[in-house]
Design an enzyme around this catalytic site. Structure first.
Site, PDB file in Angstrom:
ATOM      1  N   SER A 174       8.933  24.990  14.363  1.00  0.00           N
ATOM      2  CA  SER A 174      10.184  25.088  14.094  1.00  0.00           C
ATOM      3  C   SER A 174       9.704  24.472  12.222  1.00  0.00           C
ATOM      4  O   SER A 174       8.566  23.986  11.756  1.00  0.00           O
ATOM      5  CB  SER A 174      11.539  25.903  13.838  1.00  0.00           C
ATOM      6  OG  SER A 174      12.262  26.278  12.996  1.00  0.00           O
TER       7      SER A 174
ATOM      8  N   ASP B 263      10.196  28.795   6.532  1.00  0.00           N
ATOM      9  CA  ASP B 263      10.379  28.026   7.148  1.00  0.00           C
ATOM     10  C   ASP B 263       8.933  28.055   8.190  1.00  0.00           C
ATOM     11  O   ASP B 263       7.705  28.645   8.135  1.00  0.00           O
ATOM     12  CB  ASP B 263      11.290  27.317   7.986  1.00  0.00           C
ATOM     13  CG  ASP B 263      11.269  28.507   9.129  1.00  0.00           C
ATOM     14  OD1 ASP B 263      10.495  29.343   9.178  1.00  0.00           O
ATOM     15  OD2 ASP B 263      12.248  27.838  10.066  1.00  0.00           O
TER      16      ASP B 263
ATOM     17  N   ASP C 158       7.999  28.369  10.925  1.00  0.00           N
ATOM     18  CA  ASP C 158       7.751  29.576  12.071  1.00  0.00           C
ATOM     19  C   ASP C 158       8.130  30.767  11.367  1.00  0.00           C
ATOM     20  O   ASP C 158       7.730  31.805  12.381  1.00  0.00           O
ATOM     21  CB  ASP C 158       8.013  29.397  13.600  1.00  0.00           C
ATOM     22  CG  ASP C 158       9.703  29.234  13.343  1.00  0.00           C
ATOM     23  OD1 ASP C 158      10.233  28.855  12.317  1.00  0.00           O
ATOM     24  OD2 ASP C 158      10.340  29.720  14.521  1.00  0.00           O
TER      25      ASP C 158
ATOM     26  N   ASP D 154      10.873  32.084  10.447  1.00  0.00           N
ATOM     27  CA  ASP D 154      12.893  33.123  11.099  1.00  0.00           C
ATOM     28  C   ASP D 154      13.472  32.347   9.553  1.00  0.00           C
ATOM     29  O   ASP D 154      14.716  32.798   9.472  1.00  0.00           O
ATOM     30  CB  ASP D 154      12.886  32.465  11.907  1.00  0.00           C
ATOM     31  CG  ASP D 154      12.364  30.980  12.624  1.00  0.00           C
ATOM     32  OD1 ASP D 154      12.231  30.269  11.661  1.00  0.00           O
ATOM     33  OD2 ASP D 154      13.408  30.723  13.762  1.00  0.00           O
TER      34      ASP D 154
ATOM     35  N   GLU E 118      22.906  32.024   8.364  1.00  0.00           N
ATOM     36  CA  GLU E 118      22.945  30.690   8.397  1.00  0.00           C
ATOM     37  C   GLU E 118      22.720  29.995   6.617  1.00  0.00           C
ATOM     38  O   GLU E 118      22.181  31.420   6.777  1.00  0.00           O
ATOM     39  CB  GLU E 118      22.890  29.519   9.282  1.00  0.00           C
ATOM     40  CG  GLU E 118      22.976  29.409  10.573  1.00  0.00           C
ATOM     41  CD  GLU E 118      22.586  29.102  10.898  1.00  0.00           C
ATOM     42  OE1 GLU E 118      22.996  27.842  11.727  1.00  0.00           O
ATOM     43  OE2 GLU E 118      21.445  28.743  11.307  1.00  0.00           O
TER      44      GLU E 118
ATOM     45  N   ASN F  92      21.129  28.389   5.535  1.00  0.00           N
ATOM     46  CA  ASN F  92      19.873  27.727   5.302  1.00  0.00           C
ATOM     47  C   ASN F  92      18.633  28.678   5.634  1.00  0.00           C
ATOM     48  O   ASN F  92      17.875  28.593   5.639  1.00  0.00           O
ATOM     49  CB  ASN F  92      19.506  26.969   6.587  1.00  0.00           C
ATOM     50  CG  ASN F  92      19.796  27.344   8.987  1.00  0.00           C
ATOM     51  OD1 ASN F  92      19.108  28.920   8.502  1.00  0.00           O
ATOM     52  ND2 ASN F  92      19.958  26.225   9.163  1.00  0.00           N
TER      53      ASN F  92
ATOM     54  N   GLY G 277      22.253  19.565  16.294  1.00  0.00           N
ATOM     55  CA  GLY G 277      21.754  19.911  17.582  1.00  0.00           C
ATOM     56  C   GLY G 277      20.290  19.322  18.091  1.00  0.00           C
ATOM     57  O   GLY G 277      20.229  19.882  19.109  1.00  0.00           O
TER      58      GLY G 277
ATOM     59  N   ARG H  75      25.380  15.311  11.114  1.00  0.00           N
ATOM     60  CA  ARG H  75      25.897  15.554  10.066  1.00  0.00           C
ATOM     61  C   ARG H  75      26.971  15.855   9.244  1.00  0.00           C
ATOM     62  O   ARG H  75      28.177  15.874   9.265  1.00  0.00           O
ATOM     63  CB  ARG H  75      24.871  16.709   9.840  1.00  0.00           C
ATOM     64  CG  ARG H  75      23.698  16.926  11.048  1.00  0.00           C
ATOM     65  CD  ARG H  75      22.845  18.225  10.107  1.00  0.00           C
ATOM     66  NE  ARG H  75      22.161  18.059  11.025  1.00  0.00           N
ATOM     67  CZ  ARG H  75      21.011  17.283  10.781  1.00  0.00           C
ATOM     68  NH1 ARG H  75      20.315  16.704   9.669  1.00  0.00           N
ATOM     69  NH2 ARG H  75      19.774  17.819  11.742  1.00  0.00           N
TER      70      ARG H  75
END
Ligand code: 16G
Ligand code: ZN
Length: 531
Positions: free
Chosen positions: A65, A272, A274, A276, A368, A370, A492, A498
């Site tokens: 990713s 990004d 890949d 997604d 999300e 992001n 994760g 974070r």
């Protein structure tokens, strides 16, 4: 038994780094690529077993990713196109870590525990990869794993992660969801986009492809759409994957990639590695500054649009929810609840949690911050909309549903969704941006000896352990005014904790983040220097 040559294959893939524990985490396996050969081989075995166990075709995507070029990873896809179910994540971790000389026994045990009948079942696995140098050799290891389990495979070569999810779902649903091929994907999306948009305006978008697989795929898609939208593609493989570009870079640094100079009124998007995830941005004429439109802004745009179409098609009884994580900007949640008056729910980080929650609603919008997200429509809702299709707005809803990749967040599909909505609502990017103003925020990470000493609850918004840390955070946050908020969570995907903060000004958000960072450092054995 049928697996009598498993050990011959396995000899090619010894575990050279038994010191590294490989975990099937939030987004599958992820690590330095050279530590993943035995993991990939074993994932091939597991995917074949999953296929036998479900009776469906399983997908495996080789990608890390948004992570650096030298990393790689594996994501297993269920027959319905969703991510591997949780009970099997544990099995994936188990098989990845078993010592070489116990592998055969481990596989035999799995077969018997899972009641898999090797004689009467078939195994079929679809695989694809991103553009990393390590991806082709890893795909050979994956294929050997599938073969070691007497499985069939189909290698799709380069695909975006969501394309593979899509193809797996199509292949398992007898064409009901679409044609199970890359071309089928382009045709379905482009047709839906052209039907959903108006004929008048022409659109233009500059897309930062993160030097990843999205670049090639955008080149293939563009000809289908040229009568309505044209693209300038940047970071198409001329630089290093995800370095100084891509959705994660733009979101974390809150600025455009170095290679892009912002022109006024122009729409920009970053994928990004890949493809997604997607975020949008532009330069605002009034302040001359960079403005980011992240996953939260996309969720709000989609929610407004769908709400309007549902109302106008007389389908306003349909229940719709927006699913977010603790990272969602406080003002986005407020806007969803107070202004458009929809239910919003908060779940732990990671696509599977959002997806799972969204499935429980008739329409579930999940994003999300992001930039990863999609929209799920229940079978029942799709039928209801079908029944109203003489209504122009219901027809639009049907085209919209066709434009969505309901298996997983998809940068290409989300890109077209956003552009189609702006076109339909006749909104400028500036008007979209002005729905609400982001509260200034800051993301920070702290390296600690063991990130697992941190545990959380309440969708990661409250820290349970170490004892006393949450109280200390609460105390600091209280010093930063009413709008201030902060939470911490163990990553994760990286060996860090974070920290997220929001406050009335950017300076305050930054300062609060440093203070909370230092608390984490003190309570959880920080490494390196304090802030
Ligand atoms: C993975 C997740 C993403 C999540 C991110 C958090 C998937 C497909 N991807 O990339 O959803 O936001 O991890 O990373 O689930 P972190 O745990 O390191 O903060
Ligand atoms: Zn990704």
């Amino acid at each position: 038994m049928l697996l009598n040559n498993l050990n011959d294959y396995a000899k090619k893939y010894p575990n050279k780094r038994p010191d590294i524990h490989q975990q099937y985490g939030t987004a599958g396996f992820r690590n330095k690529a050279d530590t993943l050969f035995h993991v990939t081989f074993r994932t091939g075995i597991l995917a074949a077993l999953r296929s036998r166990s479900t009776g469906g075709i399983i997908g495996v995507m080789i990608t890390a990713s948004h992570n650096p070029e030298q990393d790689n990873g594996l994501k297993i896809i269920e027959p319905d196109g969703s991510m591997l179910i949780q009970t099997w994540e544990k099995l994936a971790t188990k098989i990845a870590n078993v010592p070489d000389d116990k592998l055969e026994q481990c596989v035999a045990d799995l077969i018997s525990e899972l009641n898999i009948n090797l004689e009467n079942t078939m195994a079929k696995v679809y695989l694809a990869r991103d553009t990393r140098k390590s991806s082709p050799p890893l795909s050979m290891a994956l294929i050997d794993g599938i073969k070691a389990c007497q499985g069939e495979y189909k290698d799709f070569g380069l695909l975006t992660t969501p394309q593979l999810h899509y193809i797996v779902r199509c292949a398992n649903s007898d064409g009901h969801y679409g044609v199970p091929s890359e071309q089928g994907y382009y045709e379905k999306l482009s047709q839906a986009f052209l039907r959903l948009t108006t004929k008048q305006r022409k659109l233009h978008l500059i897309v930062d492809c993160a030097n990843g697989v999205g670049a090639d795929k955008m080149k293939l898609l563009a000809p289908y759409l040229k009568e309505k939208i044209t693209f300038d593609l940047v970071n198409i493989g001329d630089g290093i994957l995800n370095l100084g570009c891509g959705a994660d870079f733009v979101k974390v640094n809150q600025r455009q990639p170095d290679s892009i100079e912002l022109k006024p009124n122009q729409h920009y998007a970053s994928f990004d590695g890949d493809a997604d995830r997607i975020v949008f941005y532009y330069r605002n004429d009034r302040d001359g500054k960079f403005h980011l439109l992240d996953g939260d802004k996309i969720a709000v745009l989609v929610a407004k649009f769908l709400q309007q179409l549902l109302n106008e098609s007389g389908l306003n009884e349909i229940q719709m929810i927006v699913v977010q994580t603790a990272y969602a900007n406080g003002n986005s949640t407020k806007y969803i609840r107070d202004t458009i008056q929809l239910t919003s729910d908060c779940v732990p980080t990671g696509v599977k949690h959002l997806h799972h929650r969204a499935l429980q609603s008739e329409i579930g919008i999940y994003f999300e911050a992001n930039g990863h997200g999609t929209i799920l429509f229940s079978e029942n809702v799709q039928k209801q909309i079908q029944q109203q299709r003489s209504n122009e707005n219901a027809k639009k809803l049907l085209h919209f549903i066709d434009l969505v990749n309901q298996t997983v967040g998809d940068a290409i599909s989300d890109m077209l969704i956003v552009e189609a909505i702006l076109d339909n609502l006749n909104l400028t990017i500036d008007e979209w941006d002005s729905f609400y103003q982001d509260l200034p925020n800051k993301l920070l990470k702290v390296a600690v000896k063991d990130r697992n000493v941190i545990t959380t609850t309440d969708a990661e918004r409250k820290c349970v352990e170490p004892n006393g840390l949450q109280e200390a955070i609460d105390k600091v946050v209280a010093e930063f005014g009413q709008q201030a908020r902060s939470f911490i969570r163990p990553s994760g995907t990286e060996d860090v904790v974070r920290i997220y903060t929001e406050a009335q000004t950017k300076e305050l958000a930054d300062k609060l983040a440093r203070k909370v960072g230092n608390l984490v450092y003190d309570y959880a054995d920080g490494i390196g220097s304090k802030f």
